[in-house]
Design a protein around this motif. Structure first.
Motif, PDB file in Angstrom:
ATOM      1  N   SER A  72       0.759  -1.319   0.105  1.00 47.00           N
ATOM      2  CA  SER A  72       0.048  -0.092  -0.307  1.00 47.00           C
ATOM      3  C   SER A  72       1.047   1.221  -0.083  1.00 47.00           C
ATOM      4  N   LEU A  73       0.592   2.206  -0.743  1.00 48.93           N
ATOM      5  CA  LEU A  73       1.424   3.397  -0.881  1.00 48.93           C
ATOM      6  C   LEU A  73       0.316   4.732  -0.613  1.00 48.93           C
ATOM      7  N   GLN A  74       1.480   5.588   0.144  1.00 52.27           N
ATOM      8  CA  GLN A  74       0.677   6.984   0.393  1.00 52.27           C
ATOM      9  C   GLN A  74       1.717   7.935   0.349  1.00 52.27           C
ATOM     10  N   ALA A  75       1.216   9.337   0.406  1.00 46.51           N
ATOM     11  CA  ALA A  75       2.303  10.486   0.393  1.00 46.51           C
ATOM     12  C   ALA A  75       3.418  10.016   1.328  1.00 46.51           C
ATOM     13  N   GLY A  76       4.660  10.501   0.532  1.00 47.04           N
ATOM     14  CA  GLY A  76       5.877  10.304   1.177  1.00 47.04           C
ATOM     15  C   GLY A  76       6.592   8.636   1.022  1.00 47.04           C
ATOM     16  N   ASP A  77       5.913   7.763   0.624  1.00 44.64           N
ATOM     17  CA  ASP A  77       6.397   6.529   0.345  1.00 44.64           C
ATOM     18  C   ASP A  77       7.360   6.493  -0.844  1.00 44.64           C
ATOM     19  N   ILE A  78       8.279   5.694  -0.632  1.00 45.87           N
ATOM     20  CA  ILE A  78       9.369   5.431  -1.582  1.00 45.87           C
ATOM     21  C   ILE A  78       9.695   4.288  -2.134  1.00 45.87           C
ATOM     22  N   LEU A  79       9.933   3.914  -3.258  1.00 47.30           N
ATOM     23  CA  LEU A  79      10.263   2.583  -3.821  1.00 47.30           C
ATOM     24  C   LEU A  79      11.009   2.538  -4.848  1.00 47.30           C
ATOM     25  N   LEU A  80      11.980   1.454  -4.530  1.00 51.51           N
ATOM     26  CA  LEU A  80      12.836   1.470  -5.710  1.00 51.51           C
ATOM     27  C   LEU A  80      12.756   0.016  -6.400  1.00 51.51           C
ATOM     28  N   LEU A  81      12.745   0.111  -7.762  1.00 47.31           N
ATOM     29  CA  LEU A  81      12.571  -1.167  -8.403  1.00 47.31           C
ATOM     30  C   LEU A  81      13.683  -1.508  -9.559  1.00 47.31           C
ATOM     31  N   GLY A  82      13.987  -2.517  -9.521  1.00 47.97           N
ATOM     32  CA  GLY A  82      15.377  -3.018 -10.295  1.00 47.97           C
ATOM     33  C   GLY A  82      14.974  -3.258 -11.706  1.00 47.97           C
ATOM     34  N   THR A  83      15.896  -3.320 -12.555  1.00 48.85           N
ATOM     35  CA  THR A  83      15.578  -3.460 -13.960  1.00 48.85           C
ATOM     36  C   THR A  83      14.995  -4.770 -14.109  1.00 48.85           C
ATOM     37  N   GLY A  84      13.849  -4.755 -15.008  1.00 44.91           N
ATOM     38  CA  GLY A  84      13.247  -6.250 -15.479  1.00 44.91           C
ATOM     39  C   GLY A  84      12.099  -6.430 -14.197  1.00 44.91           C
ATOM     40  N   SER A  85      11.891  -5.527 -13.304  1.00 46.37           N
ATOM     41  CA  SER A  85      10.818  -5.836 -12.216  1.00 46.37           C
ATOM     42  C   SER A  85       9.404  -5.811 -12.736  1.00 46.37           C
ATOM     43  N   LEU A  86       8.608  -6.731 -12.450  1.00 48.42           N
ATOM     44  CA  LEU A  86       7.302  -6.639 -13.075  1.00 48.42           C
ATOM     45  C   LEU A  86       6.208  -6.405 -12.121  1.00 48.42           C
ATOM     46  N   HIS A  87       5.305  -4.987 -12.342  1.00 50.24           N
ATOM     47  CA  HIS A  87       4.375  -4.671 -11.274  1.00 50.24           C
ATOM     48  C   HIS A  87       3.324  -3.949 -12.060  1.00 50.24           C
ATOM     49  N   HIS A 131       9.907   5.552   3.594  1.00 50.24           N
ATOM     50  CA  HIS A 131       9.284   6.631   3.774  1.00 50.24           C
ATOM     51  C   HIS A 131       9.896   7.914   4.353  1.00 50.24           C
ATOM     52  N   LEU A 132       9.573   9.104   3.595  1.00 54.27           N
ATOM     53  CA  LEU A 132       9.647  10.482   4.229  1.00 54.27           C
ATOM     54  C   LEU A 132       8.745  11.212   4.423  1.00 54.27           C
ATOM     55  N   SER A 133       8.776  11.963   5.468  1.00 54.85           N
ATOM     56  CA  SER A 133       7.507  12.830   5.957  1.00 54.85           C
ATOM     57  C   SER A 133       8.009  14.262   6.241  1.00 54.85           C
ATOM     58  N   GLY A 134       6.956  15.217   6.453  1.00 55.57           N
ATOM     59  CA  GLY A 134       7.233  16.573   6.598  1.00 55.57           C
ATOM     60  C   GLY A 134       8.342  17.241   5.737  1.00 55.57           C
ATOM     61  N   SER A 138       9.431  17.391   1.594  1.00 54.27           N
ATOM     62  CA  SER A 138       9.551  18.679   0.819  1.00 54.27           C
ATOM     63  C   SER A 138      10.837  18.883   0.214  1.00 54.27           C
ATOM     64  N   GLY A 139      12.161  18.379   1.047  1.00 55.09           N
ATOM     65  CA  GLY A 139      13.326  18.408   0.528  1.00 55.09           C
ATOM     66  C   GLY A 139      13.542  17.686  -0.609  1.00 55.09           C
ATOM     67  N   ALA A 140      13.154  16.515  -0.646  1.00 51.90           N
ATOM     68  CA  ALA A 140      13.155  15.632  -1.762  1.00 51.90           C
ATOM     69  C   ALA A 140      12.310  16.060  -2.873  1.00 51.90           C
ATOM     70  N   VAL A 141      11.242  16.662  -2.722  1.00 46.76           N
ATOM     71  CA  VAL A 141      10.523  17.274  -3.908  1.00 46.76           C
ATOM     72  C   VAL A 141      11.109  18.457  -4.393  1.00 46.76           C
ATOM     73  N   MET A 142      11.823  19.377  -3.706  1.00 46.92           N
ATOM     74  CA  MET A 142      12.733  20.300  -4.214  1.00 46.92           C
ATOM     75  C   MET A 142      13.732  19.848  -5.027  1.00 46.92           C
ATOM     76  N   LEU A 143      14.548  18.891  -4.621  1.00 42.78           N
ATOM     77  CA  LEU A 143      15.625  18.357  -5.592  1.00 42.78           C
ATOM     78  C   LEU A 143      14.844  17.692  -6.817  1.00 42.78           C
TER      79      LEU A 143
END
Length: 314
Positions: A72-87, A131-134, A138-143
């Motif tokens: 389950s995903l919500q605001a601030g969640d982060i997921l790294l998917l490798g090459t060839g991943s299926l989803h 997960h990133l919050s607050g 915001s810092g990640a979004v700026m980047l």
């Protein structure tokens, strides 16, 4: 990015996605996208054939389905998917996210990347949910927005700017993101170090001990010491000393405080002990360092960037 239809007889309703970033005779295997999902019915199984993907959820909710589990995903969640991943994504509710598509070799080329387990995602694999919050989100979004702007404007040097943002983004996530323990349960212990590193940076001048730090990481002292050394190349107390020396470096460059005052302000209770440790870390006495920085002989930015590396990485 180009989409190719897969063999429908073998795996119906599957897309293979390829990364194609040729533009004006330039090839940069790195793209930042901001995506909305106005029609959830268009989401289908797909795999990333020649690139990895970092997904950063900005708003809304969704469920990311993989062959062996769902997240389950919500605001601030982060997921790294490798090459060839299926989803694929389902149950989308006002979902908005950034996708950073990149050649995995870019990530492997970054110095120190092997210290962070969540980045060790092989072909067809997925990272734990982070997960990133607050303000950290915001810092990640700026980047991400700076990278996207450079990518769209394509001003002189944009490739360097985008790649620089890529490096900063992964450093930011590695420092500030936490593992979603509800999803990954007891495996979280190996992923608490980013949280602990941030805690140490914010409290470096306080009298921290190995007992304090291991309790904050929710590990035994021996387990924490072992995992910290494996991740950073340094023992926890050695890392703390380097954080304090880094603060002292900045103070020596920017203030006229005495060496003794700077030692106390940086978390050292004894100026002689500070001088000894500072020389061990930098190869110079505090006074030599201050003179060298102010004369331009010593490059402060270079010293700051390497101080948290173990000696064998210099």
């Amino acid at each position: 990015m180009v989409k190719k239809q897969h063999d429908m007889a073998k795996e119906p309703d599957l897309l293979e996605l390829w990364l194609d970033t040729h533009c004006d005779c330039t090839y940069l295997p790195l793209v930042v996208q901001l995506k909305d999902y106005p029609d959830p019915s268009l989401c289908r199984w797909h795999r990333h054939c020649d690139f990895s993907e970092l997904a950063v959820v900005l708003d809304g909710t969704a469920v990311s389905c993989m062959p062996d589990h769902k997240v389950s995903l919500q605001a601030g969640d982060i997921l790294l998917l490798g090459t060839g991943s299926l989803h694929y994504l389902t149950q989308l509710r006002s979902m908005r996210n950034y996708n950073v598509l990149f050649d995995r070799r870019l990530l492997d080329a970054l110095p120190g990347i092997g210290r962070f387990r969540w980045l060790q995602v092989g072909e067809g694999e997925y990272s734990p949910l982070m997960h990133l919050s607050g303000s950290d989100l915001s810092g990640a979004v700026m980047l991400l927005e700076k990278m996207r702007h450079e990518q769209l404007a394509r001003s002189l040097g944009w490739e360097l700017a985008v790649f620089g943002g890529f490096c900063q983004l992964f450093a930011h996530i590695s420092r500030h993101a936490r593992l979603d323990t509800e999803v990954h349960g007891s495996s979280a212990s190996g992923f608490q170090l980013g949280r602990v590193l941030r805690f140490m940076e914010e409290n470096a001048v306080k009298p921290l001990t190995l007992e304090n730090l291991s309790r904050y990481a929710q590990m035994s002292e021996s387990s924490f010491r072992h995992q910290f050394k494996a991740a950073t190349g340094l023992a926890p107390i050695d890392y703390l000393i380097r954080l304090r020396c880094r603060r002292a470096m900045l103070d020596m460059f920017s203030s006229d405080h005495s060496i003794s005052e700077i030692a106390l302000e940086s978390g050292f209770t004894d100026s002689n002990y500070f001088a000894r440790k500072f020389r061990e870390v930098t190869g110079r006495s505090p006074r030599e360092f201050r003179i060298g920085c102010r004369s331009g002989v010593i490059k402060l930015t270079e010293e700051i960037s390497r101080i948290l590396l173990p000696e064998n990485c210099y």
